[in-house]
Design a protein around this motif. Structure first.
Motif, mmCIF file in Angstrom:
data_model
loop_
_atom_site.group_PDB
_atom_site.id
_atom_site.type_symbol
_atom_site.label_atom_id
_atom_site.label_comp_id
_atom_site.label_asym_id
_atom_site.label_seq_id
_atom_site.Cartn_x
_atom_site.Cartn_y
_atom_site.Cartn_z
ATOM 1 N N GLY A 145 0.789 -1.226 0.000
ATOM 2 C CA GLY A 145 0.000 0.000 0.000
ATOM 3 C C GLY A 145 0.820 1.273 0.000
ATOM 4 O O GLY A 145 2.029 1.267 0.245
ATOM 5 N N VAL A 146 0.144 2.371 -0.287
ATOM 6 C CA VAL A 146 0.811 3.669 -0.468
ATOM 7 C C VAL A 146 1.438 4.167 0.829
ATOM 8 O O VAL A 146 2.385 4.959 0.811
ATOM 9 N N LYS A 147 0.954 3.681 1.956
ATOM 10 C CA LYS A 147 1.481 4.179 3.231
ATOM 11 C C LYS A 147 2.983 3.881 3.371
ATOM 12 O O LYS A 147 3.664 4.474 4.197
ATOM 13 N N THR A 148 3.510 2.965 2.544
ATOM 14 C CA THR A 148 4.934 2.638 2.650
ATOM 15 C C THR A 148 5.815 3.641 1.913
ATOM 16 O O THR A 148 7.034 3.569 2.028
ATOM 17 N N ALA A 149 5.203 4.563 1.163
ATOM 18 C CA ALA A 149 5.998 5.456 0.303
ATOM 19 C C ALA A 149 7.127 6.176 1.040
ATOM 20 O O ALA A 149 8.276 6.151 0.577
ATOM 21 N N PRO A 150 6.868 6.846 2.193
ATOM 22 C CA PRO A 150 7.976 7.539 2.860
ATOM 23 C C PRO A 150 9.090 6.579 3.283
ATOM 24 O O PRO A 150 10.277 6.940 3.248
ATOM 25 N N HIS A 151 8.718 5.370 3.649
ATOM 26 C CA HIS A 151 9.732 4.395 4.062
ATOM 27 C C HIS A 151 10.577 3.961 2.884
ATOM 28 O O HIS A 151 11.782 3.736 3.018
ATOM 29 N N ILE A 152 9.947 3.840 1.738
ATOM 30 C CA ILE A 152 10.713 3.487 0.539
ATOM 31 C C ILE A 152 11.747 4.571 0.268
ATOM 32 O O ILE A 152 12.921 4.289 0.009
ATOM 33 N N LEU A 153 11.314 5.817 0.395
ATOM 34 C CA LEU A 153 12.227 6.935 0.169
ATOM 35 C C LEU A 153 13.393 6.891 1.154
ATOM 36 O O LEU A 153 14.556 7.011 0.773
ATOM 37 N N LEU A 154 13.066 6.698 2.429
ATOM 38 C CA LEU A 154 14.112 6.669 3.456
ATOM 39 C C LEU A 154 15.073 5.505 3.197
ATOM 40 O O LEU A 154 16.293 5.652 3.301
ATOM 41 N N ALA A 155 14.498 4.346 2.852
ATOM 42 C CA ALA A 155 15.363 3.189 2.574
ATOM 43 C C ALA A 155 16.301 3.505 1.420
ATOM 44 O O ALA A 155 17.484 3.160 1.460
ATOM 45 N N PHE A 156 15.800 4.202 0.421
ATOM 46 C CA PHE A 156 16.632 4.546 -0.731
ATOM 47 C C PHE A 156 17.837 5.383 -0.306
ATOM 48 O O PHE A 156 18.972 5.089 -0.656
ATOM 49 N N VAL A 157 17.553 6.421 0.490
ATOM 50 C CA VAL A 157 18.642 7.304 0.924
ATOM 51 C C VAL A 157 19.620 6.532 1.813
ATOM 52 O O VAL A 157 20.843 6.603 1.640
ATOM 53 N N ASN A 158 19.081 5.772 2.758
ATOM 54 C CA ASN A 158 19.940 4.998 3.665
ATOM 55 C C ASN A 158 20.856 4.052 2.901
ATOM 56 O O ASN A 158 22.059 3.993 3.149
ATOM 57 N N LEU A 159 20.271 3.303 1.967
ATOM 58 C CA LEU A 159 21.061 2.327 1.229
ATOM 59 C C LEU A 159 22.124 3.011 0.382
ATOM 60 O O LEU A 159 23.254 2.525 0.273
ATOM 61 N N SER A 160 21.758 4.178 -0.175
ATOM 62 C CA SER A 160 22.762 4.903 -0.955
ATOM 63 C C SER A 160 23.911 5.328 -0.065
ATOM 64 O O SER A 160 25.085 5.214 -0.445
ATOM 65 N N ILE A 161 23.588 5.813 1.128
ATOM 66 C CA ILE A 161 24.651 6.254 2.037
ATOM 67 C C ILE A 161 25.568 5.079 2.382
ATOM 68 O O ILE A 161 26.793 5.190 2.304
ATOM 69 N N ILE A 162 24.974 3.955 2.730
ATOM 70 C CA ILE A 162 25.811 2.797 3.074
ATOM 71 C C ILE A 162 26.686 2.414 1.886
ATOM 72 O O ILE A 162 27.876 2.112 2.035
ATOM 73 N N SER A 163 26.115 2.463 0.698
ATOM 74 C CA SER A 163 26.897 2.094 -0.490
ATOM 75 C C SER A 163 28.081 3.023 -0.689
ATOM 76 O O SER A 163 29.189 2.573 -1.010
#
Lengths: 266, 553
Positions: free
Chosen positions: B457-475
């Motif tokens: 569902g759409v409620k996960t959208a902000p978490h997807i965004l945060l995960a994207f930034v987090n994973l990029s930082i770790i990378s």
């Protein structure tokens, strides 16, 4: 000894250059000056120190004593400045052969900070010169040795270097391409570029070089034009070479070698 | 092992003589080949992350285990014929994929052309040595796989069971070899040799993922009680499945079935492989070998240029992307190089792509683990926060290309980085990093994001965004801590274990940061994650700047 042309500063200058790997010294106190427009034949037996000299001059190895400058730039202090001035084509160099010549040369151009448009224009022109324009978009893993060598030569010339280091540049090339490369070398020299030519092919060195340097065991053993060397030592460059680098007992050694087959003759 | 095979070859000495094979030369050839094989295995053994070579010990061991798993089919099914059908289905799938990925290398050793052909060795000796090599290779795969089942058959059905089983195994192998010949010829008809090699690469990737999936999923799938009561052989449709023919042979020979369907299938099971092999030997092998030879000789493809002609620089997806994300020409150079090399180097694909295949398998494994029917599990996954697991697991896969990008079989070509006047090493590293992220992280992440959005569902959208930034930082941090030039080290160095630290770091980072993220999901409203994502873009930006500012050392 060659007289320096008047009013010109040396483009390559080696001053008391020595180099050791650990305890083994490979270059001993080399002093050489080269001037614009010269084609220098740099020859010597395997392991004489040819590649080491070239590596130092190309700014790839700062661990040496003495001084080395290219166009007045100290290779130790500003290797990047040196790399910008020179083109370097190592012997039998690897290239990323899953790329096409166009892609590969675009990358080279970018590494030299050329604009993509300039790179493209030049590389297509040079590929055409070598008869590779129809292969510009083929992967190089299908290329023959000579075709790869042509791409390598282009990659060394792309940024219009002042000094060009060529290590066995003709290897794998067919007769026509050899003629073309030789012609390019003399045209570059006529333009005031300096070409530093390392090779084992004496007949070619004899013809293209304005000045020949023979080194053996890390020391310069001969320096001059072909005619000067000829007067001192012998008829062909090959003879000069073997005389100075000391395989005098060749006859004896060949005899020993042939002895290996004796068991067959009985 | 070498001694054993040489002994077998010596036993066949009269046969060789009759065939016109020079025994001494054959022995010399086989000794060298087997010796090389053992050396190859040893190197594979040290490098567990790259089990692409089918003939490694790792594969043998895998085959032993999967063979054990497949045996479960025979044990579990109430009906032995059905069990055997499933067993042979599993076997034939694994066997054919392994063969496809390995065959060219075993069949045609390019070095033969340079080393053996110029010597006074006759054609028959060369053919015999090739044939022996293939036989030894096939035996090496078959024996470990069938061993568990063979023992079981011996215990349950005695000597007759064993004999029939071995017979079936042989038939299955003939069928597979025939099938692969057809597949190869099929592919070769439509694809250029170069393309063919790439396709083989995809089979290798598929094999690695399948073995992984085999480990995790087969045991779980096999304890479904309802399935095991089914008798496959009663379904008419199973006639189109070759393994069912083998099951029917068992029915006929051991259970004494005499109905028309069983007899028909059993007939197919015996006739098709024999006919197939006759076809292969008589008609297909010649053209096939010629074409294989062309592949290994690296014959120029007649398919024309690999890519479309591009007369203007800067058209096309890659160029636009590299101009958009790269700051300097040097960075662009590294970006394009990395982009093209990862797309074209078979070696890289074979080593990196499987780790992306592991994610769905692993996720599926986690998901179907636990009690309840599949529907109940499904509901539970959907109501939970499993999507975080899915998103963060991506990093474990992305870390493989991030680390692997420094390796290449063309590592020697990296001399041109050193001879070029590139001001900072970081420019090259950053370019390569961006290409890897653009090629491996972003597309997969987008797919996962779409899955997450549509499933949770759409409620996960902000978490997807945060995960994207987090994973990029770790990378970025992973890359920053191991700042090596792209494509500049030999693959052998990958074995030396420098990655262990990276792997541990990655896992810990994913655990810790993913854990924090999980807390955010549990205890805060969605906008908190959104704000966190926006705020974290800043450090991401600065880290990237630091990365491209790395100096030569």
């Amino acid at each position: 000894m060659q007289e320096p042309p008047p009013f010109k500063a040396p483009v390559i200058s080696l001053n008391r250059l020595s180099k050791s790997y650990g305890k083994t010294q490979v270059l001993f106190d080399i002093n050489l000056d080269f001037y614009p427009g010269q084609v220098i034949g740099y020859i010597g037996p395997n392991g004489a120190g040819k590649s080491t000299t070239v590596r130092i001059l190309a700014g790839l190895d700062g661990e040496f004593s003495g001084e080395a400058t290219i166009c007045g730039i100290d290779v130790r202090k500003d290797p990047l400045g040196v790399k910008q001035m020179i083109g370097y084509v190592p012997e039998m160099a690897e290239l990323y052969d899953v790329l096409t010549p166009r892609e590969f040369l675009t990358m080279i151009g970018r590494l030299h900070n050329l604009s993509d448009a300039v790179t493209l224009e030049r590389s297509l022109r040079m590929l055409r010169f070598f008869g590779l324009e129809t292969n510009a978009d083929d992967r190089m893993d299908t290329f023959s040795k000579g075709m790869r060598q042509k791409v390598l030569l282009i990659s060394g010339l792309l940024h219009n270097p002042q000094v060009l280091f060529l290590d066995e540049p003709l290897s794998g090339l067919d007769a026509n391409s050899v003629i073309m490369v030789k012609e390019i070398i003399s045209r570059l020299a006529a333009q005031g570029k300096t070409v530093f030519y390392c090779s084992h092919m004496m007949d070619v060195v004899e013809k293209v070089s304005d000045r020949i340097i023979l080194i053996d065991k890390g020391r310069v053993v001969a320096d001059g034009t072909f005619n000067e060397l000829k007067q001192q030592e012998g008829e062909s460059l090959e003879q000069v070479f073997s005389k100075l680098t000391g395989k005098q007992d060749l006859d004896q050694m060949a005899g020993d070698f042939m002895e290996s087959f004796r068991s067959d003759e009985q | 092992m070498i001694r054993f095979w040489l002994f077998i070859i010596r036993l066949l000495k009269p046969l060789w003589k009759r065939l016109g094979v020079n025994y001494d030369q054959l022995k010399a050839l086989m000794e060298a080949r087997l010796l090389m094989e053992t050396r190859r295995r040893k190197t594979w053994q040290q490098n567990k992350s790259s089990n692409s070579g089918g003939s490694s010990w790792l594969i043998y061991l895998s085959f032993f285990f999967i063979g054990g798993g497949a045996l479960a089919a025979i044990i579990q099914f109430d009906h032995v014929g059905s069990g055997l059908t499933l067993y042979f289905l599993i076997w034939m799938v694994f066997f054919s994929v392994t063969l496809i990925s390995d065959f060219t290398e075993v069949l045609i050793d390019v070095r033969d052309n340079y080393i053996v052909l110029p010597r006074p060795v006759n054609d028959r000796t060369i053919s015999a040595s090739r044939l022996m090599h293939i036989v030894i290779y096939l035996a090496g795969l078959t024996v470990p796989f069938m061993l568990p089942a063979l023992i079981y058959m011996a215990v349950m059905f005695g000597i007759s069971g064993v004999l029939i089983f071995i017979f079936l195994q042989l038939l299955s192998e003939l069928m597979v070899v025939f099938g692969i010949n057809l597949i190869y010829l099929g592919i070769l008809r439509f694809a250029s040799p170069a393309r063919f090699r790439d396709m083989i690469g995809y089979f290798q990737i598929a094999l690695t993922v399948m073995i992984f999936a085999g480990y995790y999923l087969t045991p779980r799938l096999l304890d479904w009680d309802r399935v095991t009561a089914v008798n496959f052989l009663e379904k008419p449709l199973s006639t189109i499945l070759p393994p069912a023919w083998l099951g029917s042979i068992w029915e006929v020979l051991h259970e004494g079935a005499a109905d028309t369907v069983s007899l028909f299938r059993a007939g197919l099971g015996i006739l098709v492989p024999l006919l197939g092999i006759w076809l292969v030997v008589r008609f297909l092998a010649g053209g096939f070998n010629r074409k294989l030879m062309a592949i290994s000789m690296g014959v120029k493809s007649d398919a024309g240029p690999v890519i479309r002609k591009r007369n203007q620089p800067g058209s096309g997806y890659m160029d636009r992307l590299s101009r958009w994300v790269c700051r300097s020409q040097a960075e662009k150079a590294a970006f394009d190089l990395t982009w093209l090399m990862t797309a074209r180097s078979r070696d890289f694909k074979v080593k990196v792509y499987p780790s992306f295949g592991f994610i769905p398998v692993f996720f599926l494994y986690m998901a179907i683990q636990g009690k309840g029917t599949l529907a109940e599990r499904f509901m539970e996954i959907r109501s939970g926060n499993y999507f975080l697991l899915l998103l963060y697991m991506l990093l474990l896969a992305v870390s493989t290309p991030l680390v692997s990008i420094r390796f290449s079989d063309k590592y020697k070509a990296s001399w041109l980085f050193i001879t070029s006047p590139v001001a900072r090493k970081g420019e090259l590293i950053a370019g390569a990093f961006k290409a890897v992220m653009g090629r491996f992280f972003v597309p997969f992440f987008l797919v996962f994001a779409v899955i997450t959005l549509s499933f949770w569902g759409v409620k996960t959208a902000p978490h997807i965004l945060l995960a994207f930034v987090n994973l990029s930082i770790i990378s970025v941090i992973i890359t920053y801590l191991t700042p090596d030039l792209p494509l500049a080290a030999p693959w052998e160095e990958a074995k030396k274990g420098g990655q262990v630290a990276t792997n541990i770091l990655t896992t810990v980072a994913v655990g810790v940061i993913g854990g924090f993220h999980y807390l955010l999901v549990l205890f805060t409203p969605g906008w908190v994650s959104f704000v966190a994502a926006v705020v974290l873009i800043l450090p991401l930006y600065f880290l990237l700047k630091r990365l491209s500012a790395l100096k030569w050392t």
